[in-house]
Design an enzyme around this catalytic site. Structure first.
Site, mmCIF file in Angstrom:
data_model
loop_
_atom_site.group_PDB
_atom_site.id
_atom_site.type_symbol
_atom_site.label_atom_id
_atom_site.label_comp_id
_atom_site.label_asym_id
_atom_site.label_seq_id
_atom_site.Cartn_x
_atom_site.Cartn_y
_atom_site.Cartn_z
ATOM 1 N N ASP A 1 0.855 -1.193 0.000
ATOM 2 C CA ASP A 1 0.000 0.000 0.000
ATOM 3 C C ASP A 1 0.888 1.239 0.000
ATOM 4 O O ASP A 1 1.384 1.672 1.040
ATOM 5 C CB ASP A 1 -0.917 0.003 1.223
ATOM 6 C CG ASP A 1 -1.944 1.133 1.171
ATOM 7 O OD1 ASP A 1 -1.704 2.128 0.455
ATOM 8 O OD2 ASP A 1 -2.977 1.017 1.847
ATOM 9 N N ILE B 1 -0.883 9.096 8.743
ATOM 10 C CA ILE B 1 -1.628 8.170 9.588
ATOM 11 C C ILE B 1 -1.234 6.732 9.257
ATOM 12 O O ILE B 1 -0.696 6.440 8.195
ATOM 13 C CB ILE B 1 -3.152 8.345 9.427
ATOM 14 C CG1 ILE B 1 -3.595 8.023 7.984
ATOM 15 C CG2 ILE B 1 -3.571 9.748 9.818
ATOM 16 C CD1 ILE B 1 -5.100 8.029 7.782
ATOM 17 N N GLY C 1 -5.158 1.527 7.924
ATOM 18 C CA GLY C 1 -6.194 0.816 8.669
ATOM 19 C C GLY C 1 -5.959 -0.681 8.684
ATOM 20 O O GLY C 1 -6.201 -1.350 9.693
ATOM 21 N N HIS D 1 0.305 7.820 4.150
ATOM 22 C CA HIS D 1 0.918 7.128 5.280
ATOM 23 C C HIS D 1 2.413 7.414 5.424
ATOM 24 O O HIS D 1 3.065 6.833 6.293
ATOM 25 C CB HIS D 1 0.690 5.618 5.124
ATOM 26 C CG HIS D 1 -0.747 5.263 4.905
ATOM 27 N ND1 HIS D 1 -1.715 5.474 5.857
ATOM 28 C CD2 HIS D 1 -1.388 4.742 3.815
ATOM 29 C CE1 HIS D 1 -2.888 5.088 5.381
ATOM 30 N NE2 HIS D 1 -2.720 4.641 4.144
#
Length: 284
Positions: free
Chosen positions: A187, A207, A210, A192
């Site tokens: 990803d 962040i 998830g 991120h």
């Protein structure tokens, strides 16, 4: 309407051949924080090739992480990716995932639900090898502004938190570099990693993925209540309820029931702000 439900559901599944090696599994586990105590013998089942087992959540990154959004280019799906959120994830494993393997993976739109102001697209990814089915992934993709077309609202997967104290509560620190390591499993979203990009998206700093929180939680449940045995896990689902920042601490609360563990995950430093909700691990 950008979503043509009939066309999306009728489209032929996309097919791809994928493969993975023990190094892919080890990298994924390290991205979840495995091996933080490198000499802990219990951590070697996630980090040492001679003892390696595979967390079922690895199915979300096998084949370079195509499971979550692999069907967004399907016929009938034409949406603004800026309006897309990963709302939830379910993994069902049909048998333990081999440490090294090859599989045929198919992706399709399994359902489109009308939530009023938004649509929820369920993207289903199934993988099989020469011995039969391996796993089924369902990613629930929330698309703002695409509801109101008169479709089925879909099932409710909300869970009521038990009215008793958790059977176990554990805390798992998120390293400052964890998102940088986890993204190597496939990803590459700069949200991120790039502070400037994160600021454009409305965050003070990058962040955590998830699906990284998702994997960290499954590992915590496995190590705490399932004797570290990933082969006992049959299914795992969650709803993404909030963000996590690298450097924070996940507080994982677990309620054990017959054949299942209900879980909530919060950010300890932010007054237990919700992170994962409606989370359930099914096991033998």
């Amino acid at each position: 309407m950008p979503i043509d439900v009939s066309a999306a559901l009728a489209a032929e599944p996309r097919r791809a051949e994928i493969g993975w090696h023990h190094k892919d599994v080890q990298l994924y586990h390290l991205g979840l924080g495995a091996g933080t105590l490198a000499t802990d013998p219990d951590e070697l089942r996630y980090t040492l090739e001679s003892r390696l087992q595979v967390l079922p959540s690895f199915a979300t990154v096998a084949g370079a992480g195509t499971a979550a959004f692999g069907g967004m280019g399907a016929p009938g799906i034409d949406v603004d990716l800026a309006a897309v959120l990963h709302g939830g994830q379910t993994v069902r494993v049909h048998r333990p995932i081999p440490v090294t393997g090859r599989a045929v993976q198919t992706s399709k739109v399994a359902a489109v639900y009308d939530k009023g102001k938004a649509a929820v697209i369920v993207l289903r990814t199934e993988a099989s090898d020469d011995d039969g089915p391996l796993w089924t992934n369902d990613a629930q993709i929330f698309v703002r502004g695409e509801g109101g077309f008169g479709g089925d609202r879909g099932p409710s997967d909300r869970l009521t938190v038990p009215e008793r104290a958790p059977d176990r509560t554990v805390e798992r620190p998120v390293r400052e570099d964890q998102a940088l390591l986890y993204r190597l499993s496939g990803d590459w979203n700069p949200l991120h990693a790039d502070p400037a990009f994160a600021e454009l998206a409305g965050f003070d700093r990058p962040i955590l993925h998830g699906l990284c929180t998702y994997g960290m939680t499954l590992k915590a449940v496995t190590d705490t209540l399932l004797d570290g045995d990933v082969s006992r896990i049959t299914a795992y689902r969650t709803r993404f309820a909030g963000v996590v920042f690298p450097g924070e601490t996940l507080r994982v609360r677990m309620w054990a029931e017959e054949g299942r563990v209900q879980v909530t995950v919060t950010a300890a430093e932010r007054d237990d702000a919700p992170v994962l909700a409606d989370t359930l691990v099914e096991h033998s």
